[in-house]
Design a protein around this motif. Sequence first.
Motif, mmCIF file in Angstrom:
data_model
loop_
_atom_site.group_PDB
_atom_site.id
_atom_site.type_symbol
_atom_site.label_atom_id
_atom_site.label_comp_id
_atom_site.label_asym_id
_atom_site.label_seq_id
_atom_site.Cartn_x
_atom_site.Cartn_y
_atom_site.Cartn_z
ATOM 1 N N ARG A 105 0.695 -1.321 0.001
ATOM 2 C CA ARG A 105 0.114 -0.005 0.070
ATOM 3 C C ARG A 105 1.022 1.360 0.213
ATOM 4 N N LEU A 165 -2.790 6.017 -1.030
ATOM 5 C CA LEU A 165 -2.882 5.763 -2.575
ATOM 6 C C LEU A 165 -3.331 4.337 -2.921
ATOM 7 N N ASP A 166 -2.932 3.921 -4.144
ATOM 8 C CA ASP A 166 -3.542 2.593 -4.555
ATOM 9 C C ASP A 166 -2.610 1.466 -3.809
ATOM 10 N N ASP A 205 -7.089 -5.197 -5.893
ATOM 11 C CA ASP A 205 -6.735 -4.209 -6.073
ATOM 12 C C ASP A 205 -7.517 -3.185 -5.287
ATOM 13 N N GLU A 206 -6.640 -2.429 -4.455
ATOM 14 C CA GLU A 206 -7.388 -1.345 -3.441
ATOM 15 C C GLU A 206 -7.046 -0.065 -4.000
ATOM 16 N N HIS A 207 -8.221 0.740 -4.272
ATOM 17 C CA HIS A 207 -8.366 2.040 -4.512
ATOM 18 C C HIS A 207 -8.819 2.813 -3.220
ATOM 19 N N HIS A 218 -17.746 5.302 -6.754
ATOM 20 C CA HIS A 218 -16.600 4.566 -6.403
ATOM 21 C C HIS A 218 -16.789 3.666 -5.066
ATOM 22 N N HIS A 221 -12.866 -0.457 -2.460
ATOM 23 C CA HIS A 221 -11.988 -1.587 -2.649
ATOM 24 C C HIS A 221 -12.471 -2.102 -4.095
ATOM 25 N N ASP A 222 -11.549 -2.345 -4.833
ATOM 26 C CA ASP A 222 -11.965 -2.811 -6.207
ATOM 27 C C ASP A 222 -11.157 -4.402 -6.204
#
Length: 228
Positions: A105, A165-166, A205-207, A218, A221-222
């Motif tokens: 992260r 961030l991502d 993938d974490e946004h 939005h 978490h993606d």
Amino acid sequence: MTDHNAELDVALERVVEAARAHLAAVKAAAGRIDDDDVWQAYVHLNNTSYAYDEKLLDAFGEVTPWDVESIDPDEADKRFAQVTGSADGAGADPYPQVVSVRQRRDYRVPSVAALLQVAETARRSSVPEDEDAGPVESVGEAVLELLQAGDGSLSSLDVPELEPLDGLLTVTEVTEPLNLEAFDDADGSGPFSPVDGDLLVGRLDEHPFLPDEDEHDHSGHDHSGHNH
């Protein structure tokens, strides 16, 4: 009626014998979890109790207080083996691999001075009052200090002084567990690098969710898994 009485006497004696065997197995296990002898004795006691209850119902229309259902011994053995394995730990488990969870992260530091200050506060709280905690002199040192204060949990970095961030999380099946002694203390990438035989199960993938973003467009978490 005589035949019924004789069958009931035999059925009841089986219950008594099964109860004694179960107690003996429990005593022998001495609190050991998932003991096979206890499990076998339990199944036998359950089934003899069920059989006696059924015979009592057929003969006299009476029942016992035992609210049990018959257990298939073969099916019970299969389920028990799946949960516990054999005594040597190998068992019949067809999937003995190790699972490795790896996470990254990234953070933006809006104010270095503010981050150093909150890290120094965390450091002071972890040392005796009569000792000099010393200053926190770099961003990396500050982040390490926060992580140590939070026992290594990434949630300890959820502070206003760090802007997330991502991020990325992977789940990988590996044949060998991590051996920290195989890597130098200064090696920050080797322990995370895949080796031959590793199998990526999936990744998340974490946004980061920002308060001013449209909540309907939005998510925090993606999840994009690449499953095999």
